[in-house]
Design an enzyme around this catalytic site. Structure first.
Site, PDB file in Angstrom:
ATOM      1  N   LYS A   1       7.489   0.541   1.035  1.00 49.60           N
ATOM      2  CA  LYS A   1       7.186   1.909   0.589  1.00 49.60           C
ATOM      3  C   LYS A   1       7.901   2.329  -0.705  1.00 49.60           C
ATOM      4  CE  LYS A   1       4.475   2.937   2.651  1.00 49.60           C
ATOM      5  NZ  LYS A   1       3.174   2.186   2.654  1.00 49.60           N
TER       6      LYS A   1
ATOM      7  N   HIS B   1       8.412  -8.340   0.972  1.00 53.52           N
ATOM      8  CA  HIS B   1       9.388  -7.303   1.329  1.00 53.52           C
ATOM      9  C   HIS B   1      10.690  -7.933   1.832  1.00 53.52           C
ATOM     10  CE1 HIS B   1       6.714  -3.994   0.762  1.00 53.52           C
ATOM     11  NE2 HIS B   1       5.980  -4.164   1.840  1.00 53.52           N
TER      12      HIS B   1
ATOM     13  N   SER C   1       8.454   8.162   3.400  1.00 50.60           N
ATOM     14  CA  SER C   1       7.212   7.417   3.212  1.00 50.60           C
ATOM     15  C   SER C   1       7.031   6.377   4.328  1.00 50.60           C
ATOM     16  CB  SER C   1       7.233   6.735   1.842  1.00 50.60           C
ATOM     17  OG  SER C   1       6.032   6.051   1.605  1.00 50.60           O
TER      18      SER C   1
HETATM   19  S1  PPS Z   1       3.860  -0.935   1.075  1.00 53.70           S
HETATM   20  O1  PPS Z   1       3.112  -0.689   2.344  1.00 53.70           O
HETATM   21  O2  PPS Z   1       5.272  -1.221   1.353  1.00 53.70           O
HETATM   22  O3  PPS Z   1       3.241  -1.945   0.247  1.00 53.70           O
HETATM   23  O4  PPS Z   1       3.806   0.478   0.330  1.00 53.70           O
HETATM   24  P1  PPS Z   1       4.156   0.699  -1.207  1.00 53.70           P
HETATM   25  O5  PPS Z   1       2.959   0.430  -2.019  1.00 53.70           O
HETATM   26  O6  PPS Z   1       5.417   0.002  -1.557  1.00 53.70           O
HETATM   27  O7  PPS Z   1       4.518   2.245  -1.259  1.00 53.70           O
HETATM   28  C1  PPS Z   1       3.602   3.268  -1.004  1.00 53.70           C
HETATM   29  C2  PPS Z   1       4.168   4.518  -1.636  1.00 53.70           C
HETATM   30  O8  PPS Z   1       3.968   4.437  -3.061  1.00 53.70           O
HETATM   31  C3  PPS Z   1       3.222   5.573  -3.471  1.00 53.70           C
HETATM   32  N1  PPS Z   1       2.374   5.268  -4.635  1.00 53.70           N
HETATM   33  C4  PPS Z   1       2.376   6.008  -5.756  1.00 53.70           C
HETATM   34  N2  PPS Z   1       3.139   7.055  -6.129  1.00 53.70           N
HETATM   35  C5  PPS Z   1       2.877   7.608  -7.345  1.00 53.70           C
HETATM   36  N3  PPS Z   1       1.914   7.166  -8.176  1.00 53.70           N
HETATM   37  C6  PPS Z   1       1.139   6.107  -7.844  1.00 53.70           C
HETATM   38  N4  PPS Z   1       0.191   5.698  -8.671  1.00 53.70           N
HETATM   39  C7  PPS Z   1       1.365   5.470  -6.586  1.00 53.70           C
HETATM   40  N5  PPS Z   1       0.795   4.426  -5.944  1.00 53.70           N
HETATM   41  C8  PPS Z   1       1.439   4.322  -4.757  1.00 53.70           C
HETATM   42  C9  PPS Z   1       2.388   5.900  -2.239  1.00 53.70           C
HETATM   43  O9  PPS Z   1       1.791   7.168  -2.339  1.00 53.70           O
HETATM   44  C10 PPS Z   1       3.438   5.780  -1.165  1.00 53.70           C
HETATM   45  O10 PPS Z   1       4.406   6.817  -1.221  1.00 53.70           O
HETATM   46  P2  PPS Z   1       4.283   8.199  -0.414  1.00 53.70           P
HETATM   47  O11 PPS Z   1       5.569   8.932  -0.687  1.00 53.70           O
HETATM   48  O12 PPS Z   1       4.152   7.869   1.041  1.00 53.70           O
HETATM   49  O13 PPS Z   1       3.112   8.925  -0.969  1.00 53.70           O
END
Ligand code: PPS
Length: 300
Positions: free
Chosen positions: A45, A114, A144
């Site tokens: 996340k 991860h 998250s």
């Molecule tokens: S995972 O399942 O571990 O692969 O998830 P991961 O992709 O690492 O993290 C997901 C969070 O990243 C946010 N996210 C973004 N934030 C801002 N801008 C963009 N473009 C973007 N893309 C992914 C996503 O919304 C998740 O965070 P939260 O706080 O839950 O919204």
């Protein structure tokens, strides 16, 4: 292989894990990295999908545009340790992240993990692969993760927020303690120069600047037009609408419970932590995060 369902965590070499990420341990440890492989490493996340999509666009956005509309990001950038049956774009059943990674036709191959740094297959170090590590401040990261654990049917039941937060501080999370993860990778940077350590908060603050840094690290020089397109395409609202990156096709996630791209903000933790929880968290944080060179921002 058992049917897919929520599983209990267990201790695996000192790290809390679920079997979906340990079942294929030997094969994962023996994975043969190539010198041009790029590993995207994160605590869950922290912005993995965002950076995966950026790297995919930087490398293949111009040369294979059809890839952007036909292959979900989790197949373009395989999750190395994931060990579940799943269908590839040709309708073939693949069982594991390792299989997907081995079958990637691209060069470079983009691969996600991860794992804490000590679990990474040794060939990535032997081949001196480039690694992009993304870190996110602990408070937003745990929020998250909490929402993700509700909608991802492979994760242990998250329970209520207060017990979840307690568990996070104890490090009893899938992939272990956030504190050790971000510190372990930070230390690795001292000996592995091919490691680019970046922060989610910096990405939110100025995506273009962070893409420039990534390009310098990767030796890429996209045109101004291409860069503009990438910055636009990877904005939160655009990614949310894009079925190839919003995980609407991922079988184990219930997006009715919570979208994968949920909020995309720095500081959403303020909507979840009580004042007392925040103070206790900060106290505990100070004890665990002793390295003054590793600093996170919980607001921008
Ligand atoms: S995972 O399942 O571990 O692969 O998830 P991961 O992709 O690492 O993290 C997901 C969070 O990243 C946010 N996210 C973004 N934030 C801002 N801008 C963009 N473009 C973007 N893309 C992914 C996503 O919304 C998740 O965070 P939260 O706080 O839950 O919204």
């Amino acid at each position: 292989m058992d049917s897919l369902s929520r599983r209990e965590m267990f201790d695996f070499h000192g790290i809390s894990m679920i079997h979906y990420f340990t079942d294929n341990w030997e094969n994962i440890q023996n994975f043969q990295a190539r010198p041009d492989d790029i590993l995207i490493a994160t605590y869950p996340k922290a912005g993995t999908t965002w950076v995966s999509y950026i790297l995919d666009l930087l490398h293949f956005g111009q040369t294979s545009p059809e890839r952007q509309t036909s292959i979900p990001i989790y197949q373009r950038v395989p999750f190395l340790e994931l060990t579940i049956p799943f269908l590839d774009s040709g309708g073939q059943t693949l069982h594991i992240g390792v299989d997907l990674a081995n079958n990637l036709p691209t060069s470079p191959r983009l691969i996600k993990t991860h794992y804490p740094v000590q679990f990474v297959p040794k060939s990535f170090w032997e081949q001196n692969c480039r690694i992009v590590y993304v870190a996110r401040n602990a408070k937003d990261n745990v929020v998250s993760y909490f929402h993700f654990d509700h909608m991802n049917m492979l994760e242990p039941d998250p329970g209520d927020w207060s017990s979840y937060l307690h568990r996070f501080k104890e490090g009893k999370m899938v992939f272990g303690p956030w504190y050790d993860h971000v510190n372990g990778w930070w230390k690795k940077k001292q000996t592995h120069s091919n490691l680019h350590y970046m922060f989610y908060e910096d990405m939110v603050e100025d995506t273009g600047r962070e893409i420039d840094k990534l390009c310098r690290f990767l030796g890429l020089s996209p045109s101004a037009e291409e860069k503009k397109q990438i910055i636009g395409g990877v904005q939160f609202d655009n990614m949310r609408k894009n079925d190839m990156v919003n995980h609407s096709t991922a079988p184990v996630m219930d997006l009715k419970i919570c979208p994968f791209l949920r909020k995309g903000k720095v500081g959403d933790w303020k909507n979840h932590f009580t004042v007392a929880q925040s103070e206790e968290f900060d106290e505990d944080y100070k004890k665990k995060m002793k390295d003054p060179t590793l600093q996170f921002r919980t607001e921008i």
